[in-house]
Structures are given as structure tokens and as C-alpha cells.
Design an enzyme around this catalytic site. Structure first.
Site, PDB file in Angstrom:
ATOM      1  N   GLY A   7     -11.711  81.403  10.888  1.00 56.81           N
ATOM      2  CA  GLY A   7     -10.645  82.348  11.210  1.00 56.81           C
ATOM      3  C   GLY A   7     -11.108  83.271  12.320  1.00 56.81           C
ATOM      4  CG  HIS A  65       7.686  95.140   6.241  1.00 55.80           C
ATOM      5  ND1 HIS A  65       8.786  95.800   6.734  1.00 55.80           N
ATOM      6  CD2 HIS A  65       6.602  95.727   6.822  1.00 55.80           C
ATOM      7  CE1 HIS A  65       8.372  96.748   7.574  1.00 55.80           C
ATOM      8  NE2 HIS A  65       7.057  96.715   7.651  1.00 55.80           N
ATOM      9  CG  LEU A  83      -3.558  96.143  12.622  1.00 59.91           C
ATOM     10  CD1 LEU A  83      -2.857  96.902  13.746  1.00 59.91           C
ATOM     11  CD2 LEU A  83      -4.063  94.798  13.138  1.00 59.91           C
ATOM     12  N   GLY A 133      -9.157  85.882  13.754  1.00 55.03           N
ATOM     13  CA  GLY A 133      -8.386  87.107  13.936  1.00 55.03           C
ATOM     14  C   GLY A 133      -9.319  88.301  14.054  1.00 55.03           C
ATOM     15  NE  ARG A 188       4.803  98.352   5.489  1.00 62.44           N
ATOM     16  CZ  ARG A 188       3.902  97.786   6.285  1.00 62.44           C
ATOM     17  NH1 ARG A 188       3.182  96.771   5.851  1.00 62.44           N
ATOM     18  NH2 ARG A 188       3.717  98.244   7.500  1.00 62.44           N
ATOM     19  CG  PHE A 198       3.177 103.704   9.677  1.00 59.94           C
ATOM     20  CD1 PHE A 198       3.576 103.826  10.994  1.00 59.94           C
ATOM     21  CD2 PHE A 198       2.954 102.422   9.161  1.00 59.94           C
ATOM     22  CE1 PHE A 198       3.749 102.701  11.797  1.00 59.94           C
ATOM     23  CE2 PHE A 198       3.124 101.292   9.954  1.00 59.94           C
ATOM     24  CZ  PHE A 198       3.521 101.431  11.273  1.00 59.94           C
ATOM     25  CD  GLU A 237       5.779 101.499   6.865  1.00 58.07           C
ATOM     26  OE1 GLU A 237       5.795 100.405   6.273  1.00 58.07           O
ATOM     27  OE2 GLU A 237       5.093 102.462   6.512  1.00 58.07           O
ATOM     28  NE  ARG A 281      -0.927  95.507   4.644  1.00 55.18           N
ATOM     29  CZ  ARG A 281      -0.175  95.885   5.678  1.00 55.18           C
ATOM     30  NH1 ARG A 281      -0.318  97.094   6.199  1.00 55.18           N
ATOM     31  NH2 ARG A 281       0.719  95.071   6.191  1.00 55.18           N
ATOM     32  CG  HIS A 334       4.674  92.211   6.068  1.00 58.12           C
ATOM     33  ND1 HIS A 334       4.720  91.677   7.332  1.00 58.12           N
ATOM     34  CD2 HIS A 334       3.967  93.366   6.160  1.00 58.12           C
ATOM     35  CE1 HIS A 334       4.044  92.476   8.158  1.00 58.12           C
ATOM     36  NE2 HIS A 334       3.561  93.488   7.476  1.00 58.12           N
ATOM     37  CG  LEU A 366       7.302  93.398  10.695  1.00 55.21           C
ATOM     38  CD1 LEU A 366       7.722  93.594   9.251  1.00 55.21           C
ATOM     39  CD2 LEU A 366       5.820  93.613  10.859  1.00 55.21           C
ATOM     40  CG  ASP A 374      -4.689  76.240   5.440  1.00 50.41           C
ATOM     41  OD1 ASP A 374      -3.543  76.327   4.958  1.00 50.41           O
ATOM     42  OD2 ASP A 374      -4.924  75.949   6.614  1.00 50.41           O
ATOM     43  CD  GLN A 389       3.409  95.686   2.098  1.00 55.34           C
ATOM     44  OE1 GLN A 389       2.974  95.443   3.227  1.00 55.34           O
ATOM     45  NE2 GLN A 389       3.131  96.796   1.452  1.00 55.34           N
TER      46      GLN A 389
END
Lengths: 288, 574, 325
Positions: free
Chosen positions: B16, B234, B392, B18, B278, B119, B247, B386, B345, B244, B213, B232
Site C-alpha cells: 500500500g 458519511h 489523514l 498511500g 458524522r 469540522f 465535511e 471517526r 465512507h 463524497l 484485500d 462510518q
């Protein structure tokens, strides 16, 4: 119909036939053109690479003279069109920039207001005169000809800017020239590269690139049985007309294909003679 | 497929690419470790880049770390582990400034500091942002810096198995999507950072790639998954597509209206209104729809109105959102309200790890050489729900922190040398072979569609024992039908037919965990809402679900205590 | 979103090729019903999920942020997940040809080999170069103006649409192309970066860099994110001059020559410009110059046109120009 004509440099130098044919055709169509003799070069996108602010000031000045006449400014070169239209778009949408430019223009007693439109002749003919009217004035229909329209980048892209004046011409499927050809009785050649780049602006610094692009476009026009190419841009015209032999070498074939300016093609259909259209200036024999 | 599978050897293999994967990789590589990052996409295509609204840190003078912690814990409905939350919130300011120093392009205040916006569920404007493309700048930045340092990336490689023997992970088995050639990646340490599992639901905000996976890869080896029932929803997905709308839309002042023109959040969260967390807002919207006050062609959405913000604010702060509504609804939020409804989400549950990213083997023991971070893991900083702009932060902070933890274990010689043989790839090879040869009658797309639809209907925002039992049945049926699939593409070149089949297998397996967890958890907490048990039950369920799947696919569950701390559980109102 | 859902039928001609099994590419026809809120990616999905599951394409995020699904529709560069089908019908009617971004780089169907694209991305040092404080207790200060000056170059998603639409790339494989040049801008105009000069020296070589842009605006048109690469290339041109990194060559002299010429005539002295830009290289233009001369296409020094009110132009150049060479 009265307009201010921004000739650009090319029409006064290497394509004298463009100015000649434009004036002749305008007269027949009943369009009164006042040449902006005070105008300077638009910078052709190259001055912009060196000195962006100066190019804005000079082009704002160019437009000022059309504003003084209270007329729409018309261009007969795609590159002039994009540079003038970009200047107008930026100044009209950015007060701060407009003020900065006007501060300079004030030194020579001018002020850019944003009151004149900037349009290419092709779209004036389509949207203001109307193709219907031209159709009625055709004396010698171009019915013997397969004509390859070549639009030239700076009239169709970027569409966001161009659509302000070309009313939604689709850069991936432009139709204005095709329709004009049909209006004049000719047959418009369908080919993929009609909206592509001729390479002119890289001609000096990347001659291979320019020649290949010219060669590819002309080859495709020939392969689709074009008798000649017509373009609203004198830079495309010049490149195609003068350099087709060299370009042919780059794509491995002989190329011999007349290339006409927009006004020259219209003039032919209106029955103007070769002299009036300056056809003797075309490098690749255009003996119609 | 032959027995000459190449074996690549690394100190660390990270699956991964990200934000979590890249930040761990950079940390390890800079400290002299040989690292490979494997991704089934290109790193810059990772779904971290889709995060829009922001990343939290108590940066400003009138904010406090403790407040950030409290908001996060309350937001988690007290299921979050307070030690992990404390660590993350304490390190948040440094983490944000670190990514800024590496080039992240944050929106700025006039004084040049990083701007922050309000937020949901936050007591202060705390979300640092880059217009409405915060994830994009963070993903780009951390990838760019990892790339700058020379981390090795394997793009478009599909990891199909871990090599797990004698309580240790020895690496992974993967194939190159380009040509279906397999390789074994042997490593002292293996880290999963593969993202979430939202694709199990029909209406979701996730990328096609978010098929979870890694979760079932882990589960198929008898290793546990944690808190999988917490998904979650959203509140503001675009009606229909579920894509999306950040928010940030509510953070900047968006108001929700039902078909009667009523600003209905007044009834559900009178203090926080639209800026309630949320789970609360999603349930409120769903309730309005169920009670007949929805809007749109199917009356299954509500309006979010941003028109009062004006063109300038929308173009400066929410340009991407406007674009999305134009693309997917044909509506311009500058001029008109747009239609939204809840969308699956974020995955709160995942691979259980401790505060240092070590993967659990059981409630008390750990797997050697195996780590996880980011959305695929459950550490757990989000507990049952969350808060916006904390994901992030989790990915960036725990990604790096897990990298540091692996580094420490490597340097302290805590990780034994891996040991792999060709046989270790057998399971992965057989899986591919079986699917390539499959010649049944069931279509992948059809089974997946039924899975997603039934999960949304029966294991979605509102759940009951009845709906969950029905869904269990459905999963059993789909699993059986999956045995009778057929794929048409038998080629070795970029075989996405094969890949979609493998991914569907994973989705089916982990969906059992979601349903099982939801069934056992007879309470309502955070994102998990049982209509038949509408209250939170701390006596029985202030605990993490740790679930195991046996060879027959049967799931058994244990409970793990929540790490509590200075914030005592209280009733949660907004 | 209207109250009822509208649908239309489209007729697709889809490029198919698998380099493992096919000698030549071919096109397959599909008829697909689409509804108003669908995008082109939904069309690709329908082909795969309803008609032919061997059909291959890249996709992930499905909302225009990951950059995976660039294709061409009727030769128009398209990020499939960001283009409404109904908009495409408006542009082209209901017959569409779907092709990969580049037919000559195809691996399978819509999937192409992007190696050259990524090589060029890598060539411009696509990352911020500065010493990183690993444990900072403050951020760099950056004014809102400096942030806006990135002009959204930071939101490029590397989809490759501009690159494969660029005619200069098409005929010159050395050209870096619009995406990597926009990336160059992204860091060269970031006040925090320290490698501006280094990057400028990389991108201003003739044959591969910024001077090989043909100014066709295909990149601006092709970009699904509004990055407008050609605008960024133009700013790189001016930056090479501002930073004193412009080498004296045909390209730079050409740009500078405009100012000189406008200052003298208001118009461009085309002949002089070529001669000045090329230097001794002007000799190679003699055959074409001769052709043009014969056809009365060359303005001689004695009849070079001049703008009326030339003094205004000179004055403005003096007061407005700051660029140096």
C-alpha cells in the site's frame, strides 16, 4: 457593417495576399473595414515568453484604438486573435491588473475600457453577416473542389477563452469552416488533423517538430483527396504553403497542395479575379 | 506458472502506497533500511489523495491538545483507545508542520501560518486544509519525498498473500498485473497500509480499489480483525453515486434541509446542528428519508444548501466540491442546493495493532515481523466513530510512527531472519489458477452488486437482529455462488477480470466479520446503530470486538478492553 | 437533477487489443443505455460488467482525483470519471469512438504503457528540494498570495491526458511534455523550494524542454483539472529570463527579437527576426527565403511597414518592460 481591422504583421509582410483578398472580399460583402494603423505586433505568443506585462500593455493599446472608434476589433490571424482576446479576458476579469496596465497607457494618453469586442473574421462572417447572406452572393460555386479545412489552434483552443467569441465551436469537432465551404458550394474534406497543430510556432527552435506536423496534416488532407487547403490563419498558411516541400521529406513523400487563406477562398466563390485575391503571391501554385 | 518464482529480498516490505505506506517507507529508507513498497495502483492513485476537507491538529493559540483528545474520544463514543489518541493528538502539530516542511501546499492565513477550518464534532476550528483537496497535497508530498529519497516502488503489483509461519510473517506473495508473473517478497518486517473496506456497500465514497484485500488475507490465516462492525456512513455523499461532498461543506456553513424546507438538524443536535459528528448527522438524514421527508427522484436524499456562501468563498475554498456536484448531479452549488445522502465512507475497524503498529495474533499476543497502519488497521484512535479530519492525521502520524517502530525492532535485532520456500506461494498460485480455470455460471459483477446492495440494506446505517441474520444468510448464499463463478478473460496481460474476482472473494470474506460483529454487539455506539438496542451499553460493550475466522469460514469473537484514561465515558450529546 | 431520470442510447465503437494474443487492434461495437447522471467511466464499467468482462481499463477513485482513467473519446482526451455522458452526447452526438490515450503505447484495450510519461515526470525532480526539519515546531510562513501563485499546478493528478494529446510529444520523443513542465512550475514557483535554477537548466534545453512547446493549447484543452499546462510553460519561459538562465540560442533570441523589432517598427520585421534568431543558421533558410522573395513575400528594409504613433509604442516599451536578456 463597420469593423476595426487589426491586420497583424504577416498580412503586411509575408502574406500580402491576405490583406489584399480580405479587403476585396469585405468590399463585396458590404463590410466596411477601418485598418488600425496605430496597432503594433501582438507579440505572437513569443514576446509573451519574454515579457508578459509588456505584451499586455501593447495589446491593451491595440484594443484601445478600436475602442476609440467604437468598433469591434476583427482579426485575420488566429495568433493575433488569441493574444488580443487573452489580454481582453485578463483585463476584463482582473481590476487590479487593468489598473496597472492603464497606469502605463495613461503615459500615452490612452485608457483601456473593455468596450470593444475582439473577434476573428471567420466568426464575424458566420455570426454577424451570416452564411446565408454569403450564399446568396456566390457567383462561382466551388463545386469542383474538395477543400480541406484547417482550423488552426488559436481560433479553437482553449475553448474556455475562445467560446466567448466563437460561440461553442467544439475544438474536437469544429464545423464553422466546413459549413462555410459547403456554403460556397464546395465539398469539405473530412480528416482527423483538421483541428491539429501545423507546428508554426516551433519552426525556428524545433524545425523537425514543425515540419513533421506540417507533413502529417498535409499528407492526411491529400490522402482524403483534397484539391486545396483553406485556413483562417496566415501562420498555418505560410507554414503549409512555403514549407510543404521540406515537410514532405520529413514524412517521406512528395507534397504539392495549394493552401488558400479564408478570404481567398471566399473571393473565388464571389467571382473575384486572381489579381484581386493576390493568388500570384501563393508559393505553391494556386491557379484556380 | 512454474516453480522458478523469483524471490526479492528486503528488510521491509510495505503493502500500500498511500499516506501511511509512504511515510513509513520514507522513515525506514532514510535510516538505511532496504524498503519495497508494493501497490496495485500507482502510488499517486492511492485513495489517500481523495481526502478533501482537512487534517486536524491543535495548532492555534486558543486550541489545546487536551481538547483535541477529548473531542476525538467523545467522537469515538468512548471506544477509542486513549493512549493511542493521546499520542496522536500530542504529535499532531509536529506532524502537520513536518509535512508542510516537505512541501505540502496548505491554504494560508494572512500572516502566513496554516489556515484551519471548523469540522464536525470539533470544539475549535482545527482542520488544516488545502482548499478541498487536502489529501491530494499530502499524498503527493509524502510520495514525492519518499521518491526523492529513493524508496523502491512496485507499481501495479497485486499482493495476494502473506507468508505466515510459526507466528511470524516472512514476506508476501505478489504478481505483476502487467503479465501475471509472480514473485515472493521476503522480508524481516512486513507492513500493511492498504486502506479501507467501504466497497462492500452499494452507496459508498470509496475508490474501486478499496476492496479491503488485506483484511481477508490476514483473516484467512486465522489472524483476528477488530471492530469490523464500525463502518462510518458519511452524511454528505452525492445522491446516487455516493461520491463524497467533504465535511468542509458543513464546516464552511452548509445547511441541511428536508422536503418541507425544514432545517431538521435543529431537532437532532440543537447545539452543534450540522456540525454534529458524522454518525449523528447520517442517522438524522436517514430518519428524515424513512419518515417521508426526503427529496430527489427517489425521495432518498436531503438538500445541503451552500448558496449563502457566495461564489467567491465557494471558488476559493470548495472548488472541487462544486465541480463534483456539477459532474455527478448537474447542479451548481453556487446557485442551488444539492442533493446528498449518507454514503459508506470510512472503516473504523481493521487489522488489530497496538500503539506501535504491531499486529495482534490474539487479545494478548503479537505476530512477529508484521505491522499495519492507516485505515486498514485498528489501533484504535477512532473507536466507534471517526471525527472528520482525523483520518489523514492517523495515516500520516501512525504511518511514520509505525515506520519508526519497525526501525527500532530491526535495530534492536528483535526480528529473526525470514525463511521462505517456493511452497509458500502455493496458496496464492492456487487461488489465481482456480479463478482462471473457473467455468461456472455466476458473474462477478452480479454477485458483487448483490453483496453491495444487501450490505447497504441490511448492515447499513440502521441495523436489527433480523436484518443482520438475513444478511448472514445472504452472505452464505453469495459465498456458495462465488464457488461457481466464471471469468472470461484467461489472458496473463492486465487481467482485471481475474483481479475483480480475487477482490470479490476478499469482500465476501470480510463482510462476514462486519455482520457478525454487528450481530454480537447488542448496543448502539457511534456508527453502529441497532434499532433493537438503541442505547450504548458500557457495562457489556465498552470493549473491542476481536474476531477470528476458522478454516470453514466460521467466525468466533472475543472482547478486548478499551484503553481508558483521563476521560471517563459520559453520555454523548451534541 | 430532474425529477424523473432521463436515459439515452449511445452507440460505441471501442478499441480492443491484447498484445499477448492480437496481431492488430480492432474495434468492437456496443450499444449502451445511459442515464443523465452517469459519467464515461460508468460506460466503461457497463461494457465490462454487462457485455464483455475481458475489457480492460485502469480506474480507481471514480471522481476525478486519482488520474487513472484517461482515455480518448472521439479523439478528445477524457478523464472517464469526470465527464458526463450527456455532455459528451451534446458535443459529439450519440456515436462515440472510445480509444486509449495513445494507440501506439497500448498494452491491452484502454491500458497503455506510461513508462515514457513517468520517466519525464522523474526528469524534472518532481519534489520539493529543501532540507527537511524532521521535528519542526513551526511551519514555514507562506503568504496567501504565494500559495495562490502555484496557480493550481499542485492539483495535477498525472493522468497523462495532456501528455498524450501533445503534438510535440507525438513527433519528438525527447520532449518533456506539458505534465512534467507543469510539475516543474509547481516547485519552481513555490517560495519554499531551493532547486529552481537546477530545474530551469534541465527544462530549457533545445530539443527536449520548454522551447519545444508548439503553443497549440491541446494540453489546456485536455486537462480535466484546469491545470492549464501551457500557461505554466509560458511562466517557465519568463522565469528562465528573470533568473538569467536563458542561454543565447535561436529560441531565446526569437522571443527577445520581438521586443527589439516592435521597438523599431511597431510591427515585426520578420526577415530580421529570423536572421537575428538564427545567427549564422539563417543560411539554411535561404532557399525558402528565395521562394518567398520571388512571390513578393519579403518586406525590404525600405518598405518595412511602421505603426502609426510609433513613439507611443517606444515609450510604453521603455516604461513597461522589465525583462532582461
Amino acid at each position: 457593417m463597420k469593423y476595426a481591422l487589426y491586420t497583424g504583421c504577416t498580412a503586411k509582410e509575408s502574406t500580402p495576399e491576405l490583406l489584399k483578398s480580405t479587403m476585396a472580399v469585405a468590399k463585396v460583402l458590404g463590410i466596411e473595414l477601418t485598418i488600425l494603423e496605430e496597432a503594433s505586433c501582438c507579440g505572437a505568443s513569443h514576446l509573451q515568453d519574454f515579457d508578459e506585462f509588456l505584451s499586455l500593455v501593447l495589446n491593451a493599446r491595440n484594443i484601445c484604438y478600436a475602442e476609440k472608434l467604437g468598433l469591434t476589433l476583427i482579426t485575420i490571424c488566429n495568433t493575433c486573435q488569441i493574444n488580443l482576446a487573452t489580454t481582453k479576458d485578463r483585463l476584463d476579469n482582473d481590476e487590479e491588473l487593468k489598473d496597472r496596465v492603464n497606469e502605463k497607457l495613461k503615459e500615452v494618453g490612452l485608457e483601456y475600457k473593455g468596450s470593444s469586442e475582439v473577434k476573428h473574421l471567420l466568426y464575424v462572417l458566420r455570426d454577424e453577416l451570416g452564411y446565408e447572406k454569403i450564399k446568396n452572393m456566390v457567383k462561382k460555386p466551388l463545386s469542383d473542389f474538395n477543400i480541406a479545412p484547417f482550423y488552426g489552434c488559436h481560433n479553437i483552443r482553449p475553448s474556455e477563452l475562445q467560446n466567448i467569441t466563437n460561440k461553442g465551436e467544439n475544438p474536437y469537432n469544429p464545423t464553422s469552416l466546413d459549413e462555410l465551404i459547403e456554403t460556397l458550394g464546395g465539398k469539405a474534406v473530412e480528416y482527423v488533423r483538421k483541428n491539429s497543430c501545423c507546428g508554426f510556432h516551433a519552426d525556428l527552435q524545433a524545425p523537425n517538430t514543425a515540419a513533421k506536423l506540417t507533413g502529417l496534416a498535409l499528407s492526411e488532407a491529400i490522402d482524403n483527396n483534397a484539391d486545396f487547403v483553406v485556413t483562417p490563419c496566415p501562420l498555418c498558411q505560410l507554414n503549409f504553403d512555403v514549407k510543404q516541400h521540406e515537410a514532405g521529406k520529413k514524412v517521406g513523400r512528395d507534397i504539392e497542395l495549394p493552401v488558400l487563406h479564408l478570404a481567398q477562398m471566399i473571393g473565388l466563390a464571389l467571382g473575384l479575379n486572381k489579381k484581386e485575391l493576390g493568388l500570384e503571391h501563393n508559393v505553391t501554385e494556386a491557379d484556380f | 506458472m512454474n516453480e522458478n518464482i523469483p524471490i526479492h529480498e528486503y528488510d521491509v516490505v510495505i503493502v500500500g502506497s498511500g499516506i501511511a505506506g509512504c511515510s513509513a517507507a520514507r522513515e525506514l529508507h532514510r535510516n538505511g533500511k532496504k524498503v519495497a513498497v508494493i501497490t496495485k495502483l500507482h502510488p499517486l492513485r492511492s485513495h489517500s489523495g481523495a481526502a478533501q476537507g482537512g487534517i486536524n491538529a491543535a495548532l492555534s493559540k486558543d486550541d489545546e491538545i487536551d481538547l483535541h483528545m477529548f473531542d476525538t474520544i467523545k467522537g469515538s463514543d468512548y471506544l477509542g483507545d486513549q493512549d493511542a489518541i493521546e499520542l496522536m493528538c500530542t504529535k499532531a502539530p509536529e506532524t502537520i508542520r513536518w509535512i508542510e516542511r516537505m512541501g505540502a501546499a496548505f491554504t494560508r492565513n494572512n500572516d502566513g501560518t496554516i489556515a484551519q477550518r471548523p469540522f464536525g464534532g470539533q470544539s475549535k476550528p482545527r482542520a488544516c486544509y488545502a482548499k478541498d483537496r487536502t489529501g491530494l497535497t499530502l499524498l503527493q508530498t509524502i510520495f514525492e519525498q519518499a521518491h526523492r529519497d529513493g524508496v523502491t516502488f512496485f507499481d501495479e503489483w497485486y499482493v495476494s498473500d502473506i507468508i505466515y509461519k510459526e507466528g511470524k510473517v516472512h514476506g508476501v506473495v505478489a504478481y505483476n498485473i502487467r503479465d501475471l508473473e509472480f514473485a515472493i517478497f521476503k522480508s524481516k518486517a512486513t507492513m500493511f497500509a492498504t486502506g479501507g473496506y467501504g466497497r462492500a456497500f452499494k452507496v459508498n465514497s470509496n475508490a474501486h480499489a478499496n476492496t479491503g484485500d488485506a483484511l481477508s488475507i490476514v483473516a484467512r490465516h486465522g489472524l483476528p480483525l477488530e471492530d469490523m462492525e464500525f463502518v462510518q456512513f458519511h452524511p454528505t455523499g452525492l445522491a446516487g453515486s455516493g461520491i463524497l461532498i467533504s465535511e468542509a461543506a458543513r464546516g464552511e456553513g452548509g445547511k441541511l434541509f428536508n422536503s418541507e424546507g425544514e432545517r431538521f438538524m435543529e431537532r437532532y443536535a440543537p447545539n452543534k446542528m450540522e456540525l454534529a459528528p458524522r454518525d449523528v448527522v447520517s442517522r438524522s438524514i436517514q430518519k428524515e428519508v424513512l419518515e417521508g421527508r426526503g427529496v430527489g427522484p427517489n425521495k432518498d436524499a436531503v438538500f445541503i444548501d451552500l448558496t449563502h456562501l457566495g461564489e467567491k468563498v465557494i471558488m476559493e475554498k470548495l472548488p472541487e466540491l462544486r465541480d463534483l456536484a456539477l459532474t455527478f448531479l448537474g447542479l451548481d452549488m453556487i446557485k442551488e442546493p444539492i442533493l446528498i445522502s449518507p454514503t459508506a465512507h470510512y472503516s473504523m475497524g481493521g487489522i488489530p495493532v497496538n500503539i506501535d503498529g504491531k499486529v495482534r495474533k490474539s487479545c494478548s499476543d503479537f505476530v512477529e515481523g508484521f505491522y499495519a497502519a492507516g485505515e486498514c488497521s485498528c489501533v484504535s484512535v477512532h473507536g466507534a466513530n471517526r471525527l472528520g479530519a482525523n483520518s489523514l492525521l492517523e495515516a500520516l502520524f501512525f504511518g511514520r510512527h509505525t515506520g519508526e517502530s519497525i526501525l527500532r525492532d530491526l535495530n534492536d535485532k528483535k526480528l529473526s531472519n525470514p525463511n521462505v520456500v517456493f511452497e509458500d506461494a502455493k496458496r496464492a498460485l492456487e487461488e489465481v489458477e482456480k479463478i482462471l480455470k473457473s467455468n461456472g455460471s455466476e458473474k462477478i459483477a452480479k454477485i458483487r452488486e448483490e453483496l453491495q446492495e444487501s450490505m447497504t440494506n441490511d448492515a447499513g446505517v440502521f441495523r436489527t437482529k433480523e436484518s443482520l441474520l438475513r444478511q448472514q444468510e445472504k452472505l452464505n448464499e453469495l459465498k456458495a455462488r462465488f464457488e461457481n463463478i466464471r471469468i472470461d478473460d484467461k489472458s496473463k496481460v492486465f487481467n482485471t477480470d481475474l483481479q475483480e474476482a480475487i477482490e470479490l472473494g476478499h469482500m465476501l470474506d470480510y463482510s462476514f466479520f462486519i455482520v457478525e460483529g454487528a450481530l454480537i454487539r447488542e448496543e448502539s455506539r457511534g456508527a453502529h446503530y441497532r434499532e433493537d438496542f438503541p442505547n450504548r451499553d458500557d457495562d457489556k460493550f465498552l470493549k473491542h470486538t476481536i474476531a477470528f475466522m476458522d478454516e470453514n469460514g466460521k467466525i468466533s469473537t472475543q472482547f478486548l478492553d478499551v484503553a481508558l484514561g483521563k476521560f471517563e465515558p459520559q453520555p454523548r450529546t451534541y | 437533477m430532474a425529477d424523473a431520470i432521463e436515459t439515452k442510447k449511445i452507440y460505441l465503437k471501442v478499441f480492443r487489443f491484447n498484445h499477448e494474443t492480437d496481431y492488430l487492434p480492432y474495434y468492437k461495437n456496443y450499444e449502451v443505455v445511459v442515464s443523465q447522471d452517469e459519467v464515461m467511466l460508468d460506460v466503461l464499467n457497463k461494457i465490462k460488467w454487462e457485455f464483455d468482462s475481458t475489457f480492460s481499463y485502469r480506474r480507481s477513485c471514480r471522481h476525478g482525483i486519482c488520474g487513472s482513467c484517461g482515455i480518448k473519446v472521439n479523439n478528445r482526451a477524457t478523464l472517464a470519471c469526470k465527464e458526463r455522458v450527456f455532455d459528451m452526447i451534446e458535443l459529439f452526438g450519440n456515436e462515440m469512438t472510445i480509444e486509449p490515450q495513445s494507440r501506439k503505447r497500448v498494452i491491452k484495450d484502454m491500458v497503455i504503457d506510461k513508462k515514457d510519461f513517468w520517466d519525464k515526470y522523474n526528469a524534472v525532480k518532481p519534489y520539493m528540494i529543501t532540507a527537511v526539519d524532521e521535528h519542526p515546531d513551526s511551519e514555514n510562513y507562506m503568504s496567501p498570495h504565494d500559495y495562490e501563485n502555484l496557480k493550481e499546478a499542485d492539483i495535477c493528478v498525472q493522468c497523462g491526458n495532456c501528455y498524450y494529446a501533445c503534438p510535440s510529444v507525438e513527433v519528438n520523443e525527447d520532449y518533456l511534455g506539458p505534465a512534467s513542465l507543469a510539475k516543474t512550475y509547481r516547485f519552481n514557483f513555490d517560495t519554499r523550494d531551493e532547486a529552481k535554477i537546477d530545474r530551469l537548466d534541465t527544462v530549457n534545453d533545445l530539443g527536449s524542454g520548454i522551447w519545444d512547446c508548439v503553443k497549440c493549447y491541446e494540453c489546456a484543452e485536455a486537462c480535466p483539472k484546469g491545470v492549464n499546462p501551457i500557461e505554466k510553460i509560458t511562466y517557465l519561459h519568463t522565469q528562465t529570463f528573470q533568473e538569467g538562465r536563458a542561454k543565447s540560442n535561436v529560441a531565446t533570441r526569437h522571443a527577445v527579437g520581438f521586443k527589439t523589432s516592435i521597438n523599431m517598427h511597431g510591427f515585426l520585421d520578420e526577415g530580421m527576426l529570423v536572421a537575428y534568431s538564427e545567427g549564422i543558421g539563417v543560411l539554411k533558410h535561404l532557399p525558402e527565403a528565395f521562394k518567398m522573395f520571388r512571390k513578393g513575400k519579403i518586406a525590404m528594409p525600405w518598405n518595412m511597414p511602421k505603426s502609426k504613433n510609433l513613439d507611443e509604442i517606444k515609450k510604453l516599451i521603455k516604461s513597461s518592460s522589465s525583462a532582461k536578456f
